[in-house]
Write a protein that holds these residues in place. Structure first.
Motif, PDB file in Angstrom:
ATOM      1  N   GLN A 192       0.842  -1.192   0.000  1.00 25.36           N
ATOM      2  CA  GLN A 192       0.000   0.000   0.000  1.00 25.36           C
ATOM      3  C   GLN A 192       0.877   1.242   0.000  1.00 25.36           C
ATOM      4  OE1 GLN A 192      -3.419  -0.061  -0.040  1.00 25.36           O
ATOM      5  NE2 GLN A 192      -3.230  -2.292  -0.233  1.00 25.36           N
ATOM      6  N   PRO A 193       0.390   2.363  -0.552  1.00 24.31           N
ATOM      7  CA  PRO A 193       1.164   3.614  -0.493  1.00 24.31           C
ATOM      8  C   PRO A 193       1.448   4.004   0.959  1.00 24.31           C
ATOM      9  CG  PRO A 193      -0.693   3.821  -2.005  1.00 24.31           C
ATOM     10  CD  PRO A 193      -0.888   2.529  -1.275  1.00 24.31           C
ATOM     11  N   LEU A 194       2.570   4.640   1.180  1.00 27.99           N
ATOM     12  CA  LEU A 194       2.991   4.995   2.533  1.00 27.99           C
ATOM     13  C   LEU A 194       1.952   5.860   3.240  1.00 27.99           C
ATOM     14  CD1 LEU A 194       5.061   5.010   4.794  1.00 27.99           C
ATOM     15  CD2 LEU A 194       6.211   6.918   3.633  1.00 27.99           C
ATOM     16  N   VAL A 245       9.618   5.880   5.658  1.00 26.63           N
ATOM     17  CA  VAL A 245       9.831   7.125   4.909  1.00 26.63           C
ATOM     18  C   VAL A 245      11.145   7.036   4.138  1.00 26.63           C
ATOM     19  CG1 VAL A 245      10.301   9.599   5.111  1.00 26.63           C
ATOM     20  CG2 VAL A 245       8.437   8.576   6.426  1.00 26.63           C
ATOM     21  N   ARG A 246      12.171   6.534   4.805  1.00 29.58           N
ATOM     22  CA  ARG A 246      13.455   6.374   4.107  1.00 29.58           C
ATOM     23  C   ARG A 246      13.311   5.450   2.899  1.00 29.58           C
ATOM     24  NH1 ARG A 246      18.830   5.817   7.752  1.00 29.58           N
ATOM     25  NH2 ARG A 246      18.726   7.798   8.906  1.00 29.58           N
ATOM     26  N   LEU A 266      16.239   6.075   0.412  1.00 27.68           N
ATOM     27  CA  LEU A 266      17.383   6.366   1.274  1.00 27.68           C
ATOM     28  C   LEU A 266      17.847   5.097   1.990  1.00 27.68           C
ATOM     29  CD1 LEU A 266      16.059   9.691   2.847  1.00 27.68           C
ATOM     30  CD2 LEU A 266      17.827   9.460   1.082  1.00 27.68           C
ATOM     31  N   PRO A 267      19.061   5.082   2.508  1.00 22.56           N
ATOM     32  CA  PRO A 267      19.556   3.903   3.222  1.00 22.56           C
ATOM     33  C   PRO A 267      18.678   3.552   4.419  1.00 22.56           C
ATOM     34  CG  PRO A 267      21.340   5.443   2.791  1.00 22.56           C
ATOM     35  CD  PRO A 267      20.078   6.164   2.442  1.00 22.56           C
ATOM     36  N   SER A 268      18.584   2.279   4.715  1.00 19.94           N
ATOM     37  CA  SER A 268      17.791   1.841   5.859  1.00 19.94           C
ATOM     38  C   SER A 268      18.499   2.227   7.152  1.00 19.94           C
ATOM     39  CB  SER A 268      17.601   0.329   5.820  1.00 19.94           C
ATOM     40  OG  SER A 268      18.790  -0.328   6.210  1.00 19.94           O
ATOM     41  N   PRO A 269      17.776   2.252   8.270  1.00 11.56           N
ATOM     42  CA  PRO A 269      18.414   2.557   9.558  1.00 11.56           C
ATOM     43  C   PRO A 269      19.500   1.565   9.944  1.00 11.56           C
ATOM     44  CG  PRO A 269      16.037   2.843   9.713  1.00 11.56           C
ATOM     45  CD  PRO A 269      16.311   2.197   8.383  1.00 11.56           C
TER      46      PRO A 269
END
Length: 235
Positions: free
Chosen positions: A103-105, A159-160, A165-168
């Protein structure tokens, strides 16, 4: 798609202080314990966590010592109130909701907060939470730890991912990212504070208000998250 209607419940009427004759009847131990916990939740929501268990017993129409047959200390009773009011209302299905990338964020976050708000927009839930923080009991910190691990950090991770973007796991979440997610969460919770603590009016249907809060967060997230990850990489 039509917007779901989320009607805010009204605070309960003040409990009758006179003992309930039914409360004095001999009850099975499990039923009596549940009765004490439910009454304690309402009592502490009305009077604060400094309220005396002697007054709670009087309202229940039982002896003070009867409470301590089930709960050896006031802290033990408050622990059970925490389980009853907070832990039991947590929906285990929420754990996978934010991370469901089919699903979309925005839809995922919005669905979570609409479902979550229906659980926490409650007189007892909100007031005990606030009184806990004011009196230094650990109910609020314990619950906020759950929110941080199960809501705030997962939202930041998603969100990342949405921004590529790189994961945590690769670049740890930054304070700025985390605070942005807390700000969205706090806006939803503040509506409950306004109603059940300040007694100030809020929209009767919160569906659009919550949608706006989520939209504001996601609109600002790209700049915050991109800048934060870039800074973390060069630190």
């Amino acid at each position: 798609m039509s917007t779901p209607v989320f009607a805010v419940p009204e605070p309960p009427a003040k409990a009758d202080a006179r003992p309930d004759p039914a409360a004095r009847r001999r009850l099975p131990a499990a039923q009596r314990e549940r009765q004490i916990v439910e009454a304690a939740a309402q009592f502490f929501a009305e009077h604060g966590l400094g309220g005396q268990t002697r007054e709670l017993a009087r309202g229940l129409g039982i002896t003070h010592s009867a409470i301590f047959r089930y709960f050896p200390t006031k802290e033990a009773l408050l622990d059970r109130v925490y389980e009853h009011v907070y832990v039991q209302r947590w929906n285990p299905a929420w754990g996978g909701l934010v991370g469901d990338r089919s699903q979309p964020l925005e839809a995922r976050i919005l669905r979570f907060y609409r479902e979550y708000a229906e659980k926490i927009f409650d007189y007892v839930w909100v007031r005990i939470f606030v009184f806990s923080g004011l009196k230094g009991y650990d109910i609020a910190p314990r619950y906020l730890g759950i929110i941080r691990e199960r809501v705030i950090h997962p939202i930041c991770a998603e969100v990342r991912a949405d921004l590529g973007l790189p994961s945590p796991d690769v670049v740890p979440l930054t304070e700025r990212e985390i605070e942005a997610a807390w700000a969205m969460h706090g806006k939803v919770f503040y509506l409950a504070i306004r109603k059940f603590v300040y007694g100030w009016p809020i929209p009767q249907d919160l569906s659009q208000t919550i949608a706006d809060d989520v939209s504001v967060f996601l609109d600002g997230a790209p700049r915050i998250f991109i800048e934060s990850v870039a800074s973390a990489r060069t630190a």
